[in-house]
Design a protein around this motif. Sequence first.
Motif, mmCIF file in Angstrom:
data_model
loop_
_atom_site.group_PDB
_atom_site.id
_atom_site.type_symbol
_atom_site.label_atom_id
_atom_site.label_comp_id
_atom_site.label_asym_id
_atom_site.label_seq_id
_atom_site.Cartn_x
_atom_site.Cartn_y
_atom_site.Cartn_z
ATOM 1 N N SER A 68 0.700 -1.208 -0.081
ATOM 2 C CA SER A 68 0.170 -0.014 -0.021
ATOM 3 C C SER A 68 0.740 1.255 0.023
ATOM 4 C CB SER A 68 -0.832 -0.015 1.182
ATOM 5 O OG SER A 68 -1.842 -1.215 1.160
ATOM 6 N N VAL A 69 1.991 1.400 0.713
ATOM 7 C CA VAL A 69 2.780 2.368 0.833
ATOM 8 C C VAL A 69 3.570 2.501 -0.482
ATOM 9 C CG1 VAL A 69 4.720 3.378 2.052
ATOM 10 C CG2 VAL A 69 2.989 2.365 3.306
ATOM 11 N N GLU A 70 3.884 1.603 -1.120
ATOM 12 C CA GLU A 70 4.621 1.927 -2.520
ATOM 13 C C GLU A 70 3.663 2.343 -3.517
ATOM 14 O OE1 GLU A 70 6.401 -1.276 -5.710
ATOM 15 O OE2 GLU A 70 6.143 -1.812 -3.673
ATOM 16 N N ILE A 71 2.296 1.828 -3.376
ATOM 17 C CA ILE A 71 1.549 2.301 -4.375
ATOM 18 C C ILE A 71 1.287 4.077 -4.124
ATOM 19 C CG2 ILE A 71 -1.070 2.134 -4.912
ATOM 20 C CD1 ILE A 71 -0.658 -0.748 -4.348
ATOM 21 N N ALA A 72 0.887 4.227 -2.948
ATOM 22 C CA ALA A 72 0.620 5.475 -2.644
ATOM 23 C C ALA A 72 1.968 6.585 -2.901
ATOM 24 C CB ALA A 72 0.206 5.712 -1.118
ATOM 25 N N ARG A 73 2.833 6.101 -2.585
ATOM 26 C CA ARG A 73 4.151 6.922 -3.199
ATOM 27 C C ARG A 73 4.293 7.174 -4.624
ATOM 28 N NH1 ARG A 73 8.173 4.802 1.771
ATOM 29 N NH2 ARG A 73 7.769 6.476 3.384
ATOM 30 N N HIS A 74 4.084 5.988 -5.115
ATOM 31 C CA HIS A 74 4.077 6.014 -6.787
ATOM 32 C C HIS A 74 3.295 7.169 -7.413
ATOM 33 C CE1 HIS A 74 4.046 4.724 -11.037
ATOM 34 N NE2 HIS A 74 2.616 4.633 -10.769
ATOM 35 N N TYR A 75 2.116 7.084 -6.640
ATOM 36 C CA TYR A 75 1.268 8.344 -7.214
ATOM 37 C C TYR A 75 1.515 9.769 -6.830
ATOM 38 C CZ TYR A 75 -2.028 4.811 -9.387
ATOM 39 O OH TYR A 75 -2.485 4.056 -10.096
ATOM 40 N N ALA A 76 1.985 9.677 -5.525
ATOM 41 C CA ALA A 76 2.648 10.975 -5.087
ATOM 42 C C ALA A 76 3.716 11.667 -5.746
ATOM 43 C CB ALA A 76 2.993 10.677 -3.605
ATOM 44 N N LYS A 77 4.594 10.806 -6.252
ATOM 45 C CA LYS A 77 5.678 11.204 -7.199
ATOM 46 C C LYS A 77 5.279 12.185 -8.439
ATOM 47 C CE LYS A 77 9.182 7.934 -5.716
ATOM 48 N NZ LYS A 77 10.077 6.706 -6.003
ATOM 49 N N GLN A 78 4.005 11.434 -9.003
ATOM 50 C CA GLN A 78 3.455 12.190 -10.122
ATOM 51 C C GLN A 78 2.580 13.092 -9.984
ATOM 52 O OE1 GLN A 78 1.872 8.779 -12.733
ATOM 53 N NE2 GLN A 78 2.781 7.270 -11.301
ATOM 54 N N ASP A 79 2.156 13.561 -8.715
ATOM 55 C CA ASP A 79 1.135 14.661 -8.662
ATOM 56 C C ASP A 79 1.450 15.316 -7.138
ATOM 57 O OD1 ASP A 79 -1.458 15.878 -8.190
ATOM 58 O OD2 ASP A 79 -2.379 14.857 -9.638
ATOM 59 N N ASN A 80 1.645 16.559 -7.205
ATOM 60 C CA ASN A 80 2.156 17.294 -6.160
ATOM 61 C C ASN A 80 0.749 17.558 -5.102
ATOM 62 O OD1 ASN A 80 0.930 19.482 -7.446
ATOM 63 N ND2 ASN A 80 2.881 20.415 -7.647
ATOM 64 N N ARG A 81 -0.278 17.204 -5.669
ATOM 65 C CA ARG A 81 -1.452 17.286 -4.769
ATOM 66 C C ARG A 81 -1.416 16.185 -3.668
ATOM 67 N NH1 ARG A 81 -6.044 17.562 -8.994
ATOM 68 N NH2 ARG A 81 -4.889 15.991 -9.759
ATOM 69 N N ILE A 82 -0.745 15.356 -3.863
ATOM 70 C CA ILE A 82 -0.760 14.023 -2.795
ATOM 71 C C ILE A 82 0.229 13.982 -2.010
ATOM 72 C CG2 ILE A 82 -0.807 11.656 -2.717
ATOM 73 C CD1 ILE A 82 -1.734 11.606 -5.737
ATOM 74 N N LYS A 83 0.008 13.906 -0.659
ATOM 75 C CA LYS A 83 0.844 13.801 0.431
ATOM 76 C C LYS A 83 0.718 12.470 1.250
ATOM 77 C CE LYS A 83 2.351 15.887 4.794
ATOM 78 N NZ LYS A 83 2.269 17.010 5.750
ATOM 79 N N VAL A 84 1.606 11.578 1.510
ATOM 80 C CA VAL A 84 1.802 10.340 1.847
ATOM 81 C C VAL A 84 2.486 10.379 3.476
ATOM 82 C CG1 VAL A 84 2.424 7.953 1.846
ATOM 83 C CG2 VAL A 84 1.888 9.319 -0.338
ATOM 84 N N ILE A 85 1.670 9.691 4.412
ATOM 85 C CA ILE A 85 2.182 9.694 5.628
ATOM 86 C C ILE A 85 2.234 8.478 6.123
ATOM 87 C CG2 ILE A 85 1.766 10.372 8.174
ATOM 88 C CD1 ILE A 85 0.607 13.013 7.243
ATOM 89 N N VAL A 86 3.330 7.785 6.504
ATOM 90 C CA VAL A 86 3.489 6.407 6.936
ATOM 91 C C VAL A 86 3.289 6.269 8.327
ATOM 92 C CG1 VAL A 86 4.845 4.594 6.873
ATOM 93 C CG2 VAL A 86 4.661 5.715 4.918
ATOM 94 N N ALA A 87 2.499 5.685 9.002
ATOM 95 C CA ALA A 87 2.262 5.709 10.623
ATOM 96 C C ALA A 87 2.265 4.389 11.033
ATOM 97 C CB ALA A 87 1.200 6.445 10.975
ATOM 98 N N PRO A 88 2.457 4.201 12.318
ATOM 99 C CA PRO A 88 2.384 2.752 13.068
ATOM 100 C C PRO A 88 0.859 2.556 13.002
ATOM 101 C CG PRO A 88 3.780 4.133 14.320
ATOM 102 C CD PRO A 88 3.039 5.047 13.427
ATOM 103 N N HIS A 89 0.544 1.186 13.132
ATOM 104 C CA HIS A 89 -1.020 1.021 13.062
ATOM 105 C C HIS A 89 -1.598 1.307 14.465
ATOM 106 C CE1 HIS A 89 -4.546 -1.261 12.082
ATOM 107 N NE2 HIS A 89 -4.427 -2.039 13.098
ATOM 108 N N THR A 90 -2.840 2.219 14.255
ATOM 109 C CA THR A 90 -3.455 2.610 15.355
ATOM 110 C C THR A 90 -5.026 2.201 15.387
ATOM 111 O OG1 THR A 90 -4.003 4.644 14.445
ATOM 112 C CG2 THR A 90 -1.917 4.486 15.823
ATOM 113 N N GLY A 91 -5.499 1.983 14.235
ATOM 114 C CA GLY A 91 -6.807 1.831 13.997
ATOM 115 C C GLY A 91 -7.448 2.965 13.237
ATOM 116 N N ARG A 92 -8.760 2.659 12.487
ATOM 117 C CA ARG A 92 -9.063 3.677 11.670
ATOM 118 C C ARG A 92 -9.360 5.063 12.575
ATOM 119 N NH1 ARG A 92 -13.954 5.137 8.887
ATOM 120 N NH2 ARG A 92 -13.472 5.816 6.613
ATOM 121 N N GLY A 93 -9.919 4.816 13.533
ATOM 122 C CA GLY A 93 -10.501 6.199 14.218
ATOM 123 C C GLY A 93 -9.194 6.964 14.524
ATOM 124 N N GLN A 94 -8.304 6.594 15.164
ATOM 125 C CA GLN A 94 -7.120 7.498 15.411
ATOM 126 C C GLN A 94 -6.415 7.961 14.065
ATOM 127 O OE1 GLN A 94 -5.981 8.413 18.658
ATOM 128 N NE2 GLN A 94 -5.050 9.996 17.133
#
Length: 258
Positions: A46-72
């Motif tokens: 998933s991170v690799e895919i997200a970063r691939h699109y972020a490299k092509q479009d500067n409107r996209i920002k990717v944050i990688v975080a430890p697993h906390t669950g969807r609410g947090q």
Amino acid sequence: MNVPISLIITVYNRERYLAKAIESVLAQTLTDFELLILDDGSSDRSVEIARHYAKQDNRIKVIVAPHTGRGQALCNAIAQTTGQYLGIVDSDDLLAPTALAETAYLLNQQPDVGMVYTDYLVIDEKGTVLGLGKRCQIPYSSMRLLVDFMTFHFRLIRRSAYKQVGGVNPEFKAAQDYDLCLRLDEVTKIAHFKKPLYYYRTHQDNISHLLQLEQIQFTQMAIAQALQRRGLSEKLVLEVEVQAQYRLRPLTSAARNT
């Protein structure tokens, strides 16, 4: 980057569907937006895919975080955005091309509306349309929302209204969006845009399937808290009916050998 609209995708092991979700955002006819993708500790690509699109479009920002669950994860992601309007896209779903243009136009024209939600279409794993979603066919009312989550997808929310209710409650491991909608309903006008602008994908890895009991538990908690806030807890009693369903499916060869 200050933009009118901030879109948020939180993702946890959705490599199969994430690219399509991102592409549906990038295909919007309204192009002035930011897309923040927060990976919630995925172990797949998933991170690799997200970063691939972020490299092509500067409107996209990717944050990688430890697993906390969807609410947090949602709280953390929204805190990193700047848009006047907020929209959440699930990592396995799709936006129709005019979703942002049409919902943002409504909010621009009706300043008393704090949230607009649209109709949605149900799709399967392959993207085949199965029909109009059942929830969005339920007439909207403040009282009906206490038992039927008709404000399901897609929602565009004013940040001012989001802040007024305190945002997503990270204590909700499931039903976070339902709890948020109940609280928004208590402070602002909600509009229903009766056009399908969202594609909700149903598959065996849906949270509603994997965390069914938690979904019921936190939905019950959201309703109980809403009754308390609205001064209805001494007049109404919440009854929950859980219907068990049983299915048989072929055992895979890998499972037979374990």
